[in-house]
Write an enzyme that holds these catalytic residues in place. Structure first.
Site, PDB file in Angstrom:
ATOM      1  N   ILE A   1       8.369 -24.469  82.561  1.00 48.67           N
ATOM      2  CA  ILE A   1       9.338 -25.489  83.446  1.00 48.67           C
ATOM      3  C   ILE A   1      10.072 -24.580  84.567  1.00 48.67           C
ATOM      4  O   ILE A   1      10.885 -25.084  85.362  1.00 48.67           O
ATOM      5  CB  ILE A   1      10.353 -26.009  82.427  1.00 48.67           C
ATOM      6  CG1 ILE A   1      10.923 -24.907  81.689  1.00 48.67           C
ATOM      7  CG2 ILE A   1       9.851 -27.141  81.487  1.00 48.67           C
ATOM      8  CD1 ILE A   1      12.141 -25.217  80.942  1.00 48.67           C
TER       9      ILE A   1
ATOM     10  N   GLU B   1       9.664 -20.542  86.814  1.00 50.21           N
ATOM     11  CA  GLU B   1       9.049 -19.159  87.300  1.00 50.21           C
ATOM     12  C   GLU B   1      10.188 -18.072  87.761  1.00 50.21           C
ATOM     13  O   GLU B   1      10.497 -18.366  88.801  1.00 50.21           O
ATOM     14  CB  GLU B   1       7.779 -19.340  88.340  1.00 50.21           C
ATOM     15  CG  GLU B   1       7.192 -17.782  88.356  1.00 50.21           C
ATOM     16  CD  GLU B   1       6.351 -17.306  87.077  1.00 50.21           C
ATOM     17  OE1 GLU B   1       6.519 -16.227  86.755  1.00 50.21           O
ATOM     18  OE2 GLU B   1       5.695 -18.126  86.429  1.00 50.21           O
ATOM     19  N   GLY B   2      10.455 -17.255  87.110  1.00 48.92           N
ATOM     20  CA  GLY B   2      11.545 -16.256  87.415  1.00 48.92           C
ATOM     21  C   GLY B   2      10.775 -14.995  88.136  1.00 48.92           C
ATOM     22  O   GLY B   2       9.578 -14.897  87.957  1.00 48.92           O
ATOM     23  N   GLU B   3      11.538 -14.122  88.575  1.00 45.70           N
ATOM     24  CA  GLU B   3      11.105 -12.936  88.944  1.00 45.70           C
ATOM     25  C   GLU B   3      10.650 -12.183  88.038  1.00 45.70           C
ATOM     26  O   GLU B   3       9.621 -11.397  88.151  1.00 45.70           O
ATOM     27  CB  GLU B   3      12.177 -12.219  89.861  1.00 45.70           C
ATOM     28  CG  GLU B   3      11.838 -10.892  90.314  1.00 45.70           C
ATOM     29  CD  GLU B   3      12.806 -10.053  91.073  1.00 45.70           C
ATOM     30  OE1 GLU B   3      12.479  -8.890  91.515  1.00 45.70           O
ATOM     31  OE2 GLU B   3      13.967 -10.538  91.120  1.00 45.70           O
ATOM     32  N   PHE B   4      10.987 -12.332  86.689  1.00 47.38           N
ATOM     33  CA  PHE B   4      10.517 -11.212  85.634  1.00 47.38           C
ATOM     34  C   PHE B   4       9.776 -11.964  84.609  1.00 47.38           C
ATOM     35  O   PHE B   4       9.212 -11.459  83.641  1.00 47.38           O
ATOM     36  CB  PHE B   4      11.920 -10.564  85.032  1.00 47.38           C
ATOM     37  CG  PHE B   4      12.662 -10.089  85.923  1.00 47.38           C
ATOM     38  CD1 PHE B   4      12.314  -8.801  86.426  1.00 47.38           C
ATOM     39  CD2 PHE B   4      13.867 -10.533  86.532  1.00 47.38           C
ATOM     40  CE1 PHE B   4      12.962  -8.101  87.594  1.00 47.38           C
ATOM     41  CE2 PHE B   4      14.653  -9.799  87.273  1.00 47.38           C
ATOM     42  CZ  PHE B   4      14.295  -8.557  88.007  1.00 47.38           C
ATOM     43  N   GLY B   5       9.334 -13.147  84.890  1.00 49.41           N
ATOM     44  CA  GLY B   5       8.451 -14.027  83.677  1.00 49.41           C
ATOM     45  C   GLY B   5       8.515 -15.679  84.003  1.00 49.41           C
ATOM     46  O   GLY B   5       9.526 -16.024  84.593  1.00 49.41           O
ATOM     47  N   ALA B   6       7.592 -16.137  83.162  1.00 54.18           N
ATOM     48  CA  ALA B   6       7.838 -17.699  83.229  1.00 54.18           C
ATOM     49  C   ALA B   6       8.833 -18.058  82.100  1.00 54.18           C
ATOM     50  O   ALA B   6       9.362 -17.458  81.253  1.00 54.18           O
ATOM     51  CB  ALA B   6       6.338 -18.103  82.724  1.00 54.18           C
TER      52      ALA B   6
ATOM     53  N   LYS C   1      12.494 -17.654  77.809  1.00 51.00           N
ATOM     54  CA  LYS C   1      11.910 -16.782  78.851  1.00 51.00           C
ATOM     55  C   LYS C   1      11.281 -15.642  78.296  1.00 51.00           C
ATOM     56  O   LYS C   1      11.925 -14.883  77.160  1.00 51.00           O
ATOM     57  CB  LYS C   1      13.238 -16.307  79.698  1.00 51.00           C
ATOM     58  CG  LYS C   1      12.986 -15.449  80.727  1.00 51.00           C
ATOM     59  CD  LYS C   1      14.068 -14.785  81.605  1.00 51.00           C
ATOM     60  CE  LYS C   1      14.737 -16.166  82.330  1.00 51.00           C
ATOM     61  NZ  LYS C   1      15.552 -15.746  83.312  1.00 51.00           N
TER      62      LYS C   1
ATOM     63  N   ASP D   1      23.798 -13.623  91.392  1.00 47.94           N
ATOM     64  CA  ASP D   1      22.661 -14.423  91.702  1.00 47.94           C
ATOM     65  C   ASP D   1      22.987 -15.693  91.752  1.00 47.94           C
ATOM     66  O   ASP D   1      22.292 -16.661  91.333  1.00 47.94           O
ATOM     67  CB  ASP D   1      21.456 -14.110  91.241  1.00 47.94           C
ATOM     68  CG  ASP D   1      20.241 -14.620  91.889  1.00 47.94           C
ATOM     69  OD1 ASP D   1      20.476 -15.087  93.027  1.00 47.94           O
ATOM     70  OD2 ASP D   1      19.223 -14.754  91.204  1.00 47.94           O
TER      71      ASP D   1
END
EC number: 2.7.10.2
Length: 467
Positions: free
Chosen positions: A200, A202-207, A221, A311
């Protein structure tokens, strides 16, 4: 003395034992984890689901306690068996007296960048070089691993190509086991109860995946990199101390293939997409004000804890089924006035000038970001500084440029944006004042501002059901 009330979805620990439950009651031992399903009307009883057995039943509120916040001093370690740069001889000394399956991992002195798994077996210590192959780790080139945690977990279950199963970690002096502390405080969840679904986000460090934990919808996460997982664990420890209706709630952590962070599922997705897909026809000005107020209340709470988000943007605000906006993504959150974040990773259009220039973050830099978020909200999800490159934005803002208000933006909201964008951080309002101003504006359009503040676990709906 009134008993604390627990809302559905709250995860609690049991304070005592009920080994002989009456019909309809839940059996449990002291220290077991349960999830509240619903409150009964009388006598402070609840229907709950047991984490280990999966059974549902009734138990008294007096038998429950809140989970403990994790201590961050000393820092928790996902890899207490990792000893860093020590020699092979030092590893042998650490693994005395001999004990089959006693182990540690160290950095290789002969092959910089590689690791060595050191295992006690018989009277010897066997040293296995851990190789890098195509972004993975391997000992025998037959079985590959994402990271060291994955490797240790595997050889704990199956000896494979090594001399014996890994039985007992030799803890580095001063290291505090994250697994032990998470379990003791009630934040360690069981992998067997987690079902993963579609991606659902996608972050910088993982799905980010949708999932279910004991029947409850969750967002998960997964961070596989050792270093990143350790950094996220540090932030997760901070999150165990936070509880507010306008912050996305941490449910717990699973240690498997790295780190799974399990959060409450917030059904309507992020605020940017919510606004873009509905627009002015479906979202009123009063609803925009309510969203802005929700975010400000969540940020006021973080400010009171001396935490800085770093952020803050509409993409990191999630909207619940009942239209409550919740601040999410604490991946960059740090204690106030921290420095040293890589400037190339900063969200330039949302970041305050002093943070871009000097790496100086504070609640006041979050206030600047909140001003940009206000612009996003009242433009119904448009990207800020339209048609400007990141370089143009940073240069223009440094020279005093500020965005014009979106169409139909209320005057007081535009004035508030301007105060958030003061060049001198000390001239920006604290979130407490922002909450007051947004509350007044909401009342001026005929809507009562919702009562904010720390989440009361007692807002649970009740039904008539008594043991």
């Amino acid at each position: 003395m009134p008993t604390q009330r627990w809302a559905p979805g709250t995860q609690c620990m049991t304070k005592c034992e009920n080994s002989r439950p009456k019909p309809g009651e839940l059996a449990f031992r002291k220290g077991d984890m349960v999830t509240i399903l619903e409150a009964c009307e009388d006598k402070s009883w609840y229907r709950a689901k047991h984490h280990s057995s999966g059974q549902e039943g009734l138990l008294a509120a007096a038998a429950l306690r809140q989970r403990e916040a994790l201590s961050t001093d000393p820092k928790l370690s996902l890899m207490p068996w990792f000893h860093g740069k020590i020699s092979g001889q030092e590893a042998i000394q650490q693994l005395q007296p001999p004990e089959d399956g006693l182990f540690l991992v160290r950095e290789s002195a002969r092959h910089p960048g590689d690791y060595v798994l050191c295992v006690s077996f018989g009277r010897d210590v066997i040293h296995y070089r851990v190789l890098h192959r195509d972004g993975h780790l391997t000992i025998d080139e037959a079985v590959c691993f994402c990271n060291l945690m994955d490797m240790v977990e595997h050889y704990t279950r199956d000896k494979g190509a090594i001399c014996t199963k890994l039985v007992k970690p030799k803890r580095k002096q001063g290291a505090k086991s994250a697994e032990e502390e998470l379990a003791k405080a009630g934040w360690l969840l069981d992998l067997q109860h987690l079902t993963l679904g579609a991606q659902i986000g996608e972050g910088e460090f993982g799905a980010v995946l949708q999932g279910e934990y004991l029947g409850q919808k969750v967002a998960v996460k997964n961070i596989k990199c050792d270093v990143t997982a350790q950094a996220f664990l540090d932030e997760t420890a901070v999150m165990t101390k936070l509880q507010h209706r306008n912050l996305v709630r941490l449910l717990g952590v699973i240690l498997h293939h790295g780190l799974y962070i399990v959060m409450e599922h917030v059904s309507k997705g992020n605020l940017v997409n919510f606004l873009r897909t509905r627009g002015r026809a479906l979202v009123s000005t009063s609803q925009l004000l309510q969203f802005a107020l929700h975010v400000a209340e969540g940020m006021e709470y973080l400010e009171s804890k001396k935490l800085v988000h770093r952020d803050l943007a509409a993409r990191n605000i999630l909207v619940s089924e009942d239209l409550v906006a919740k601040v999410s993504d604490f991946g960059l959150a740090k204690a106030e006035l921290r420095k040293g974040l890589d400037s190339s990773r900063l969200p330039v259009k949302w970041t305050a000038p002093e943070a871009l220039k000097n790496g100086r973050f504070s609640s006041k830099s979050d206030v600047w970001s909140f001003g940009v978020l206000l612009w996003e909200v009242f433009s119904y999800g448009r990207a800020p500084y339209p048609k400007m490159s990141l370089k143009e934005v940073s240069e223009a803002v440094e020279k005093g440029y500020r965005m014009e208000p979106p169409d139909s933006c209320p005057g007081p909201v535009h004035t508030l944006m301007g105060s958030c964008w003061e060049a001198e951080p000390s001239r920006r309002p604290p979130f407490r004042k922002i909450v007051e101003k947004l509350g007044r504006e909401l009342r001026s359009v005929g809507v009562a501002a919702p009562a904010g503040g720390q989440e009361a676990e007692g807002s649970a709906p009740t039904r008539s059901q008594d043991p």
